[in-house]
Motif scaffolding. Structure first.
Motif, PDB file in Angstrom:
ATOM      1  N   LYS A 154       0.847  -1.200   0.000  1.00 50.32           N
ATOM      2  CA  LYS A 154       0.000   0.000   0.000  1.00 50.32           C
ATOM      3  C   LYS A 154       0.885   1.254   0.000  1.00 50.32           C
ATOM      4  O   LYS A 154       0.607   2.226  -0.726  1.00 50.32           O
ATOM      5  CB  LYS A 154      -0.901  -0.014   1.232  1.00 50.32           C
ATOM      6  N   ILE A 155       1.964   1.242   0.797  1.00 51.23           N
ATOM      7  CA  ILE A 155       2.876   2.389   0.828  1.00 51.23           C
ATOM      8  C   ILE A 155       3.532   2.576  -0.536  1.00 51.23           C
ATOM      9  O   ILE A 155       3.659   3.704  -1.041  1.00 51.23           O
ATOM     10  CB  ILE A 155       3.941   2.192   1.917  1.00 51.23           C
ATOM     11  N   ALA A 156       3.944   1.443  -1.156  1.00 50.39           N
ATOM     12  CA  ALA A 156       4.581   1.516  -2.473  1.00 50.39           C
ATOM     13  C   ALA A 156       3.614   2.102  -3.506  1.00 50.39           C
ATOM     14  O   ALA A 156       3.997   2.938  -4.338  1.00 50.39           O
ATOM     15  CB  ALA A 156       5.053   0.123  -2.902  1.00 50.39           C
ATOM     16  N   MET A 157       2.358   1.673  -3.439  1.00 51.89           N
ATOM     17  CA  MET A 157       1.361   2.178  -4.389  1.00 51.89           C
ATOM     18  C   MET A 157       1.139   3.677  -4.201  1.00 51.89           C
ATOM     19  O   MET A 157       1.104   4.448  -5.165  1.00 51.89           O
ATOM     20  CB  MET A 157       0.045   1.427  -4.190  1.00 51.89           C
ATOM     21  N   LEU A 158       1.005   4.116  -2.948  1.00 51.41           N
ATOM     22  CA  LEU A 158       0.733   5.533  -2.675  1.00 51.41           C
ATOM     23  C   LEU A 158       1.924   6.424  -3.034  1.00 51.41           C
ATOM     24  O   LEU A 158       1.740   7.587  -3.432  1.00 51.41           O
ATOM     25  CB  LEU A 158       0.372   5.714  -1.195  1.00 51.41           C
ATOM     26  N   TYR A 189       9.286  -1.116  -3.520  1.00 45.68           N
ATOM     27  CA  TYR A 189       9.946  -1.482  -2.256  1.00 45.68           C
ATOM     28  C   TYR A 189      11.292  -2.123  -2.535  1.00 45.68           C
ATOM     29  O   TYR A 189      11.426  -2.983  -3.411  1.00 45.68           O
ATOM     30  CB  TYR A 189       9.066  -2.453  -1.469  1.00 45.68           C
ATOM     31  N   GLU A 190      12.322  -1.724  -1.794  1.00 44.06           N
ATOM     32  CA  GLU A 190      13.667  -2.272  -1.928  1.00 44.06           C
ATOM     33  C   GLU A 190      14.031  -3.013  -0.648  1.00 44.06           C
ATOM     34  O   GLU A 190      13.966  -2.450   0.443  1.00 44.06           O
ATOM     35  CB  GLU A 190      14.666  -1.137  -2.197  1.00 44.06           C
ATOM     36  N   THR A 191      14.409  -4.274  -0.785  1.00 37.63           N
ATOM     37  CA  THR A 191      14.644  -5.118   0.392  1.00 37.63           C
ATOM     38  C   THR A 191      16.002  -4.878   1.036  1.00 37.63           C
ATOM     39  O   THR A 191      16.218  -5.266   2.188  1.00 37.63           O
ATOM     40  CB  THR A 191      14.543  -6.607   0.009  1.00 37.63           C
ATOM     41  N   ALA A 217      12.556   3.407   4.988  1.00 42.09           N
ATOM     42  CA  ALA A 217      11.379   4.249   5.213  1.00 42.09           C
ATOM     43  C   ALA A 217      10.094   3.433   5.189  1.00 42.09           C
ATOM     44  O   ALA A 217       9.211   3.617   6.037  1.00 42.09           O
ATOM     45  CB  ALA A 217      11.320   5.358   4.162  1.00 42.09           C
ATOM     46  N   MET A 218       9.963   2.513   4.227  1.00 39.11           N
ATOM     47  CA  MET A 218       8.741   1.706   4.136  1.00 39.11           C
ATOM     48  C   MET A 218       8.618   0.752   5.319  1.00 39.11           C
ATOM     49  O   MET A 218       7.523   0.533   5.854  1.00 39.11           O
ATOM     50  CB  MET A 218       8.722   0.934   2.815  1.00 39.11           C
ATOM     51  N   THR A 249      -3.974   6.751   6.295  1.00 37.65           N
ATOM     52  CA  THR A 249      -4.563   6.002   5.178  1.00 37.65           C
ATOM     53  C   THR A 249      -4.181   4.528   5.212  1.00 37.65           C
ATOM     54  O   THR A 249      -4.760   3.718   4.479  1.00 37.65           O
ATOM     55  CB  THR A 249      -4.126   6.599   3.829  1.00 37.65           C
ATOM     56  N   LEU A 250      -3.175   4.161   6.053  1.00 38.61           N
ATOM     57  CA  LEU A 250      -2.731   2.770   6.131  1.00 38.61           C
ATOM     58  C   LEU A 250      -3.557   1.949   7.119  1.00 38.61           C
ATOM     59  O   LEU A 250      -3.461   0.728   7.151  1.00 38.61           O
ATOM     60  CB  LEU A 250      -1.255   2.721   6.551  1.00 38.61           C
ATOM     61  N   VAL A 251      -4.380   2.636   7.921  1.00 43.74           N
ATOM     62  CA  VAL A 251      -5.176   1.940   8.935  1.00 43.74           C
ATOM     63  C   VAL A 251      -6.127   0.943   8.281  1.00 43.74           C
ATOM     64  O   VAL A 251      -6.322  -0.180   8.775  1.00 43.74           O
ATOM     65  CB  VAL A 251      -5.949   2.951   9.806  1.00 43.74           C
TER      66      VAL A 251
END
Length: 848
Positions: free
Chosen positions: A253-257, A262-264, A273-274, A326-328
């Protein structure tokens, strides 16, 4: 087929339900019944009363998944979050418990069965640890693992304790080896992600006593905890908890917004940050759902720090508007079925988080600008250190917690003078406390109907229900805090409520309620349980002075005459003040006699008794002192120090024995009004301060008078006499604890520092008390850090054992020598660190 996190959680609960365990709900992360915790940080928290033996359940075995938060104190994982694969501020702990039911055999067997038979984990990747002396657990593990995969570990890693005293016991951890070549044996308990702890079995079998020794519990318990996120990573074949389906919906969801992938990689700013945002939104959501709210103190401040940390990291992904709230929804979608409180509280959770984000973002930009100004200034000076003053400004003006400033500094290769910042914060708190204390005296006490039961006669720590809260004032159902009365100063200390510590700077009475005034405002947690703790050192200093005033009063009457009556008094931590009726200055010889009587009574070790009696019965006590100007109720407290010496009406607190006072010294006598004299004196710690002040005066004057020297030596000698008497009074206890070898009692004890003559005198006393069939060895460390020894042998044993030979053998082990007569001999040595070894050798001499 790979199990989902939901299936893993359910299979754990089903496994233990099939084995007779009650499946119980998770306790809230806000521990309303435990004043000492900010947040629930372990599965055992809700069963603490059972382990302490003060509570029961209607089941003897249970299992659950417990919501936990670890962000403060001993359990603080905040700084690691985002930078590694397995630390979290919020996590679930799967656990099973036995309350006096099954024990090590079943607990270990079921752990093994679930991991290897049900979840099919490869046995060669599992390692077990046990406490170094726990042979029972080690032998059980040998049924399942080769000894190369069983590790004995020390107390730091494999011994669990609830506190300094109370229930405790060894634990056995299960670790998973991620190394490709199965080389993880040497990495167990090293804190690296290659070999990671997944399950801990705690065996609560001891009670830690005040003296540090362990005693077996009659009822033994099992307390286990498995990190849910960690076991999901293992079972889903992931090397990072953040790659499991526990976190992936939030990270996606964070990546989409953000429009970023996402980088591992652990050093990736985007990945960090994610991960931080994904972790922190879980902590915020669950804590708010359970009743916590971000704020300026305690639990609320921890949440505010977490939210601002997450908000700051969101900027690394390009966010400039509120985003966390918005992540809730994602959390509600993935975990709401297991934790329905998320669904019930979703609207308020989102509202609170958005409001906090809005508030912080308003000052964040200005704060960052100020931070950049600070950075430019220090770099112009070729420095990399941000001063404590600048960090304090960022905190005080822009709401930057110190950890946020440290984060910004670390990103720019700078450091923060955190110790200077802490000092400035402490100064600010002190100014606030002082202002509040001055204000308290002007405060009009509220009219309240609450009643407080005073517990401070018998205890200095009390758990109690909160009845009333208003700003920095709190009323408890029960309290150990003494309210100033009869010249005795009020107690100070602290109240722990909701995991927050509030310094108590004054207590006052309103009706039947004790109102406690704190150095900051309380959370409005009426109905919760608080822990009230009196400053014990301060109370004991006051009690020494109070009991001394009673003895002084009677000594005055015996030396000056029965016309002496108390006119007033003050008992504080530093000194005592006693006003009394008398028609002339008290002579030096009379003061000396008065002081001598008081110290004689102290040295007599007189028990101090306090009786609660009907007033008519109390008045009949022979020689009892009461004050005709005072108003008494139907019942009074009478303090008796030797029935033939002192009995007095008194509502204050006192020592248990006159010897607790230590020593008494009059430091001044003078007139304060016509026919009224005043004596000021010190006791206990006050004597030490007094001696130090005399030494200081000597140094300042640079002229040592013989009289002053004599005075100090006299005081030091009296202290020494008191110390020897204290030790002598313990000789009977030494004999009671003697080692018995056949019909011989062996006493071997270390005692505090005394000189050689005093040590020899104590040896003589020990020999007299032993009388027959006894051998004793006493050791003391001299002021020049050398070992002094005295050995004694009762007359009936000197034909078989000579004190000189015995003490000589011990001294030789300590790098020294000595000798003496068959019944008493002394020696010395220099190897202090070998005393315990020498004592063991001494006792072994008689095992032959």
């Amino acid at each position: 087929m790979q199990l989902t996190s939901r299936e893993i959680r359910q299979s754990f609960l089903d496994f233990f339900a099939e084995r007779g365990h009650r499946i119980v709900p998770s306790a809230p992360v806000v521990p309303h019944g435990d004043a000492t915790l900010l947040f629930t940080n372990a599965g055992m928290n809700q069963f603490k009363d059972v382990f302490l033996g003060v509570g029961k359940r209607d089941y003897t075995r249970c299992a659950d998944t417990q919501k936990c938060i670890r962000v403060s104190g001993k359990h603080n994982d905040l700084e690691e979050v985002g930078y590694d694969t397995y630390h979290h501020t919020f996590f679930e702990m799967l656990g099973n418990w036995s309350f006096g039911d099954y024990y090590k055999t079943e607990a270990i067997a079921w752990s093994w069965e679930l991991l290897t038979d049900v979840w099919k984990l490869p046995k060669e990747r599992l390692h077990a640890t046990v406490f170094s002396t726990d042979d029972e657990a080690y032998d059980i593990w040998k049924q399942y693992l080769p000894e190369t995969q069983i590790h004995r570990c020390d107390e730091k890693d494999n011994f669990w304790e609830m506190g300094e005293t109370g229930p405790c016991g060894p634990c056995s951890e299960i670790h998973y080896d991620y190394t490709p070549d199965l080389s993880g044996a040497k990495l167990v308990n090293k804190g690296v992600p290659d070999v990671i702890e997944i399950w801990n079995n705690v065996f609560i079998q001891y009670n830690r006593k005040l003296d540090g020794t362990l005693e077996e519990l009659t009822s033994k318990h099992v307390d286990t905890g498995m990190g849910f996120e960690r076991i999901c990573a293992v079972l889903q074949g992931k090397s990072s908890n953040y790659d499991t389906d526990v976190f992936s919906p939030i990270i996606n969801k964070i990546a989409m917004l953000s429009g970023k992938e996402y980088e591992t990689a652990l050093n990736s700013p985007i990945g960090v940050a994610m991960r931080v945002m994904a972790d922190h939104i879980r902590t915020l959501t669950f804590s708010i759902a359970d009743g916590a709210i971000p704020g300026n103190d305690g639990r609320g401040y921890v949440l505010r720090r977490i939210l601002r940390r997450a908000s700051r990291y969101s900027r690394n992904l390009g966010f400039r508007e509120p985003i966390l709230y918005t992540l809730v929804q994602t959390l509600v979608d993935t975990m709401g079925d297991v934790f329905p409180e998320l669904i019930q509280q979703q609207a308020i959770i989102e509202k609170i988080i958005r409001a906090e984000e809005d508030s912080f973002l308003q000052t964040l930009e200005r704060g960052l600008e100020r931070f950049e100004d600070i950075e430019r200034t220090i770099r112009d000076k070729s420095s990399t250190l941000i001063s404590g003053e600048d960090a304090f400004l960022l905190n005080d003006t822009f709401g930057f917690p110190i950890d946020l400033t440290e984060l910004l500094a670390r990103e720019r290769g700078l450091e923060v003078n955190s110790s200077q910042f802490t000092e400035l914060m402490n100064q600010q708190k002190k100014r606030s406390r002082d202002a509040r204390k001055a204000h308290i005296q002007q405060v009009e006490l509220p009219s309240v109907e609450e009643n407080t039961t005073f517990t401070g006669w018998d205890e200095l720590t009390t758990e109690s229900k909160v009845l009333f809260v208003k700003e920095n004032q709190i009323i408890l159902e029960r309290s150990p805090f003494y309210v100033e009365m009869g010249g005795q100063q009020a107690d100070n200390g602290e109240i722990i409520l909701g995991g927050n510590r509030y310094g108590i700077i004054d207590v006052r009475k309103s009706g039947n309620a004790i109102i406690h005034f704190a150095d900051s405002d309380f959370e409005p947690l009426v109905g919760d349980i608080a822990l009230a703790k009196v400053d014990s050192n301060r109370r004991w200093d006051i009690q020494r002075n109070h009991s001394a005033t009673h003895i002084l009063h009677e000594a005055l009457r015996r030396v000056l005459g029965t016309h002496v009556q108390q006119s007033g008094s003050l008992v504080s931590t530093e000194h005592l003040r006693f006003d009394f009726s008398h028609f002339q200055k008290v002579t030096y010889d009379d003061l000396k006699s008065i002081e001598q009587i008081v110290n004689e009574k102290i040295r007599e070790r007189i028990p101090v008794h306090t009786l609660d009696l009907p007033i008519e019965q109390a008045r009949k006590i022979d020689g009892v002192k009461m004050f005709f100007g005072d108003k008494y109720g139907d019942r009074v407290r009478v303090v008796i120090i030797d029935e033939k010496f002192s009995a007095e009406f008194c509502g204050g607190t006192h020592v248990n024995n006159s010897s607790d006072i230590g020593l008494f010294k009059i430091i001044s006598e003078g007139g304060i009004a016509s026919g009224v004299r005043r004596i000021e004196a010190v006791t206990g710690v006050g004597i030490e301060t007094y001696i130090q002040s005399l030494h200081q005066k000597i140094e300042d004057i640079n002229h040592i008078s013989d009289e002053l020297h004599s005075h100090i030596k006299h005081l030091e000698k009296e202290l020494s006499i008191f110390k020897v008497q204290e030790i002598a009074s313990a000789l009977s206890e030494f004999i009671d604890n003697a080692v018995r070898i056949g019909d011989i009692r062996i006493v071997a004890q270390k005692i505090p520092t005394v000189d050689a003559d005093e040590l020899k005198s104590l040896g003589d006393r020990l020999r007299d008390k032993l009388n027959t069939n006894g051998i004793g060895l006493l050791s003391s460390i001299s002021n020049d850090r050398k070992v002094q020894l005295v050995c004694v042998v009762t007359d009936d044993l000197t034909g078989r054992y000579q004190a000189g030979k015995l003490v000589g053998a011990v001294a030789k082990l300590l790098g020294g020598g000595g000798g003496g007569k068959p019944h008493l001999a002394t020696a010395g040595g220099k190897d202090i660190e070998k005393i315990d070894e020498a004592f063991d050798s001494f006792i072994s001499m008689f095992n032959v």
